[in-house]
Design a protein around this motif. Structure first.
Motif, PDB file in Angstrom:
ATOM      1  N   UNK A 103     -27.681 -43.074 -25.402  1.00 56.94           N
ATOM      2  CA  UNK A 103     -27.079 -43.303 -26.714  1.00 56.94           C
ATOM      3  C   UNK A 103     -26.899 -42.015 -27.509  1.00 56.94           C
ATOM      4  N   UNK A 104     -27.462 -40.914 -26.996  1.00 59.42           N
ATOM      5  CA  UNK A 104     -27.392 -39.645 -27.705  1.00 59.42           C
ATOM      6  C   UNK A 104     -28.605 -39.364 -28.555  1.00 59.42           C
ATOM      7  N   UNK A 105     -29.557 -40.301 -28.598  1.00 63.13           N
ATOM      8  CA  UNK A 105     -30.773 -40.103 -29.388  1.00 63.13           C
ATOM      9  C   UNK A 105     -31.726 -39.165 -28.644  1.00 63.13           C
ATOM     10  N   UNK A 106     -32.406 -38.320 -29.399  1.00 65.46           N
ATOM     11  CA  UNK A 106     -33.355 -37.374 -28.804  1.00 65.46           C
ATOM     12  C   UNK A 106     -34.709 -38.033 -28.606  1.00 65.46           C
ATOM     13  N   UNK A 107     -35.198 -37.966 -27.372  1.00 64.95           N
ATOM     14  CA  UNK A 107     -36.471 -38.575 -27.016  1.00 64.95           C
ATOM     15  C   UNK A 107     -37.440 -37.517 -26.504  1.00 64.95           C
ATOM     16  N   UNK A 108     -38.671 -37.589 -26.977  1.00 66.62           N
ATOM     17  CA  UNK A 108     -39.687 -36.645 -26.523  1.00 66.62           C
ATOM     18  C   UNK A 108     -39.944 -36.842 -25.037  1.00 66.62           C
ATOM     19  N   UNK A 109     -39.807 -35.768 -24.271  1.00 66.06           N
ATOM     20  CA  UNK A 109     -40.102 -35.809 -22.842  1.00 66.06           C
ATOM     21  C   UNK A 109     -41.586 -35.564 -22.604  1.00 66.06           C
ATOM     22  N   UNK A 110     -42.106 -34.534 -23.284  1.00 63.93           N
ATOM     23  CA  UNK A 110     -43.529 -34.242 -23.181  1.00 63.93           C
ATOM     24  C   UNK A 110     -43.925 -33.266 -24.275  1.00 63.93           C
ATOM     25  N   UNK A 111     -45.189 -33.331 -24.635  1.00 62.49           N
ATOM     26  CA  UNK A 111     -45.771 -32.351 -25.547  1.00 62.49           C
ATOM     27  C   UNK A 111     -46.329 -31.226 -24.678  1.00 62.49           C
ATOM     28  N   UNK A 112     -45.953 -30.014 -24.979  1.00 66.12           N
ATOM     29  CA  UNK A 112     -46.320 -28.886 -24.117  1.00 66.12           C
ATOM     30  C   UNK A 112     -47.721 -28.381 -24.438  1.00 66.12           C
ATOM     31  N   UNK A 113     -48.679 -29.269 -24.222  1.00 69.91           N
ATOM     32  CA  UNK A 113     -50.071 -28.962 -24.562  1.00 69.91           C
ATOM     33  C   UNK A 113     -50.625 -27.816 -23.720  1.00 69.91           C
ATOM     34  N   UNK A 114     -50.079 -27.607 -22.509  1.00 74.69           N
ATOM     35  CA  UNK A 114     -50.552 -26.499 -21.673  1.00 74.69           C
ATOM     36  C   UNK A 114     -50.126 -25.150 -22.244  1.00 74.69           C
ATOM     37  N   UNK A 115     -49.075 -25.140 -23.071  1.00 75.43           N
ATOM     38  CA  UNK A 115     -48.600 -23.901 -23.684  1.00 75.43           C
ATOM     39  C   UNK A 115     -49.193 -23.686 -25.067  1.00 75.43           C
ATOM     40  N   UNK A 116     -49.472 -24.771 -25.755  1.00 75.89           N
ATOM     41  CA  UNK A 116     -49.901 -24.670 -27.145  1.00 75.89           C
ATOM     42  C   UNK A 116     -51.320 -24.139 -27.271  1.00 75.89           C
ATOM     43  N   UNK A 117     -51.513 -23.333 -28.303  1.00 71.95           N
ATOM     44  CA  UNK A 117     -52.807 -22.731 -28.599  1.00 71.95           C
ATOM     45  C   UNK A 117     -53.373 -23.405 -29.841  1.00 71.95           C
TER      46      UNK A 117
END
Length: 291
Positions: A184-198
């Protein structure tokens, strides 16, 4: 006289071999050379450039406010920066031209439609029609929340890297997430990049056009200054590598933040203590080959 002529001929011969040529400029250069240095409450950062290289937009803070400024290329020169007339209360920041469709994504504290409330930052989108900007609207999907969403950068394949301080990022502060559009063109979260986040702030993220590398600023260690720009690459399986600090000449004892990309992807824009800088991409990454 004969000796002078001999020396002159010798020097000319050496220069002909390239020994007297000027050294290629290396390292960052100011985008607005000679401009008045900003104070700690008046920073410029996060410059983005349109795909055709004719529009540049950046964030400029002024006290508690933040606004977007645009410049247009006319011939070989750029127009003076002008504050953009887009929806906002007091904060408008984190502009990024999508490498997928060329539209502009930005964060603003403009009033959102129900059920959203408050004055948090959300991601909006607007298109340039060649003469003027169209009507800006908040993006559809589940990216925008009651938290602050500060920037969204999109690669050619439609991968979005965005920043938010929603709890799912890392539970501490601002962090990176990945998203894609559904049918539909809506943006959906694929994943939270917890391995990158500090546990410290990770913000001002930008993804390269090919979707294989991201840049962002972080206070994590080891670092050169108070804050540095870090980078991570995406593998064939879609996972992101452990973030690396490129070091000098990109990072220094100053504070580096607000990375952005030129339209052709060959130049990295960033801010050094609030001053807008640019550096060739190969030089920005040169420190990684020495580690």
């Amino acid at each position: 006289m004969m000796n002078i002529r001999i020396v002159s001929v010798a020097v000319a011969a050496v220069c002909a071999l390239g020994a007297c040529s000027k050294a290629t400029p290396s390292g960052p250069a100011e985008i607005f050379p000679g401009a008045e240095a900003p104070d700690h409450r008046n920073h410029a950062y996060s410059m983005t450039e349109s795909l055709d290289g004719t529009i540049r937009i950046y964030t400029k803070e002024s006290g508690d406010e933040a606004w977007l400024y645009e410049m247009h290329k006319e011939g070989n020169s750029w127009t003076d920066p002008v504050r953009m007339d887009l929806p906002a209360r007091q904060r408008m920041k984190g502009a990024s031209f999508s490498r997928a469709d060329g539209s502009l994504y930005f964060a603003t504290d403009a009033e959102m439609p129900p059920p959203f409330k408050g004055k948090d930052l959300n991601i909006w989108r607007v298109e340039w029609n060649g003469d003027s900007w169209g009507d800006a609207e908040p993006i559809a999907g589940d990216i925008n929340t009651g938290a602050n969403e500060t920037i969204a950068s999109i690669a050619e394949d439609g991968t979005m890297i965005y920043v938010s301080n929603r709890p799912e990022m890392d539970g501490f502060g601002y962090g990176l997430g990945e998203a894609h559009q559904d049918e539909s063109g809506a943006w959906k979260v694929t994943k939270f990049l917890t391995d990158l986040n500090d546990v410290r702030t990770d913000d001002h993220a930008v993804i390269t056009a090919d979707g294989k590398r991201i840049f962002f600023y972080s206070h994590r260690t080891p670092k050169e200054g108070g804050a540095d720009i870090w980078t991570s690459t995406r593998g064939a399986d879609g996972t992101w590598s452990t973030p690396a600090n490129p070091g000098p000449p990109l990072n220094s004892e100053a504070n580096e933040f607000g990375p952005g990309l030129s339209g052709d992807g060959q130049t990295l824009f960033f801010s050094r203590d609030g001053v807008l800088m640019e550096i060739p991409m190969e030089q920005a990454l040169a420190g990684l080959t020495e580690q």
